[in-house]
Design an enzyme around this catalytic site. Structure first.
Site, PDB file in Angstrom:
ATOM      1  N   LYS A 127      -3.943   6.783  -6.815  1.00 55.31           N
ATOM      2  CA  LYS A 127      -3.738   8.101  -6.202  1.00 55.31           C
ATOM      3  C   LYS A 127      -2.911   9.027  -7.080  1.00 55.31           C
ATOM      4  CE  LYS A 127      -0.294   8.265  -3.740  1.00 55.31           C
ATOM      5  NZ  LYS A 127       1.156   8.483  -3.933  1.00 55.31           N
ATOM      6  N   LYS A 134       3.483   5.730 -11.580  1.00 56.31           N
ATOM      7  CA  LYS A 134       3.918   7.080 -11.206  1.00 56.31           C
ATOM      8  C   LYS A 134       4.490   7.807 -12.429  1.00 56.31           C
ATOM      9  CE  LYS A 134       4.992   5.618  -6.484  1.00 56.31           C
ATOM     10  NZ  LYS A 134       3.689   6.045  -5.947  1.00 56.31           N
ATOM     11  N   LYS A 147      -6.992  -4.750  -8.515  1.00 53.53           N
ATOM     12  CA  LYS A 147      -6.487  -4.108  -7.299  1.00 53.53           C
ATOM     13  C   LYS A 147      -6.838  -4.943  -6.078  1.00 53.53           C
ATOM     14  CE  LYS A 147      -4.648  -0.704  -4.946  1.00 53.53           C
ATOM     15  NZ  LYS A 147      -3.219  -0.375  -5.063  1.00 53.53           N
ATOM     16  N   GLY A 189       2.623   5.973   0.518  1.00 53.87           N
ATOM     17  CA  GLY A 189       2.141   5.218   1.672  1.00 53.87           C
ATOM     18  C   GLY A 189       3.026   5.333   2.889  1.00 53.87           C
ATOM     19  N   ASN A 190       4.365   5.447   2.678  1.00 51.64           N
ATOM     20  CA  ASN A 190       5.282   5.519   3.811  1.00 51.64           C
ATOM     21  C   ASN A 190       5.174   6.848   4.547  1.00 51.64           C
ATOM     22  OD1 ASN A 190       6.466   6.825   1.535  1.00 51.64           O
ATOM     23  ND2 ASN A 190       8.447   6.789   2.574  1.00 51.64           N
TER      24      ASN A 190
END
Length: 315
Positions: free
Chosen positions: A219, A281, A131, A11-12
């Protein structure tokens, strides 16, 4: 051929904490990110870029609310909102990358794809949506109204001393990348491909008919599935920290530099990665490595990716 590498932007890479989300801000962030991954492109690797869309899809949902209240414009469903952000973010990445490559005399095609990702309508996530999306907080009157009118689901939470209600939606597991063959063909032709934005547009298929679903897909899990299905050599997950840590944020935190699949599985089962967003992740990384030999994952930040330093997970 050089390595086939999938790079999942965090996101960053698009929006940093405290920013309002203007296109100017996002362009600058994308430019910085692309300069970090440029050495991988310069080496001639086949590159596929994936990305998140959390803030952007949230903004679309806020516009939905405002447009409905002020102008009586019908709200668009969540799958369409995800498709919308794929096009927007894909364009931002594509245009900045075009300039970067041409400035360095590299003539490679760049293509952004609106990627659909198949999920199962029977996924347990539909019975337990978790979510959080859209407006930061709704009051109880809004919750009661939207629950009745739209069948939305809300969960109460307290954060930074403030209590309110958040809309929650399912986050089912991805089962298939619909256009995986085309994405690989484009990458093998030396094009840089932007795909699986925001985890992909969530769709289910019954018979010969495709249906959009009110859901969002992780994602990193979707990126790992794409990497697995097209036989990528390397999967890079960009985050806002340089390494994966044991006991992150505590006095005894420990940076990990090189771990094996079995070690990562053990640590994940022990819960040493905490309740934050690192565990998904790690799971995505394990999914990719488990599916084939000679695969590796690098989890790092923008500074680390250029020099290939961070946490490596190997078979």
């Amino acid at each position: 051929m050089n390595k086939l590498i999938i790079i999942a932007l965090g996101g960053n890479a698009l929006l940093k904490n405290g920013q309002k989300g203007s296109i100017e801000e996002q362009n600058l962030n994308v430019r910085e990110t692309l300069h970090s991954i440029y050495p991988l492109i310069e080496q001639g690797n086949r590159i596929i870029i994936t990305h998140g869309n959390g803030p952007q899809v949230g903004y679309i949902l806020l516009k939905n609310d405002a447009g409905e209240k002020v102008y009586q414009i019908p709200q668009i469903p969540l799958d369409v909102a995800v498709a919308d952000t794929q096009s927007e973010i894909g364009y931002l990445i594509q245009s900045e990358l075009y300039s970067l490559l041409r400035q360095n005399h590299i003539d490679r095609e760049i293509i952004s794809t609106n990627t659909m990702v198949r999920i199962s309508p029977d996924d347990p996530a539909f019975k337990n949506p978790t979510k959080r999306i859209g407006k930061t907080y709704y009051d109880k009157a809004e919750v009661d109204k939207l629950t009745q009118e739209k069948a939305w689901i809300f969960k109460e939470e307290t954060k930074n001393g403030k209590t309110g209600w958040r809309r929650v939606v399912p986050s089912p597991k991805p089962t298939d990348i619909i256009s995986k063959k085309t994405i690989k063909t484009l990458a093998d032709s030396d094009a840089i491909v932007i795909a699986v934005g925001g985890g992909g547009v969530p769709v289910s298929i019954k018979g010969n008919t495709m249906y959009g679903e009110e859901a969002v897909i992780d994602k990193d899990l979707a990126s790992a599935l794409l990497a697995t299905q097209i036989g990528a050599d390397m999967f890079i997950i960009l985050t806002d920290v340089p390494n994966v840590y044991i006991n992150y944020g505590k006095e005894n935190q420990q940076a990990l530099e090189h771990i094996t699949y079995d070690e990562a599985v053990s640590m994940l089962e022990q819960g040493v990665f905490g309740e934050g967003n690192m565990s998904p992740k790690i799971q995505a990384a394990l999914n990719f490595i488990k599916a084939g030999e000679n695969r590796e994952v690098l989890i790092t930040d923008l500074d680390g990716v250029a020099i290939q330093k961070g946490t490596r997970i190997v078979r």
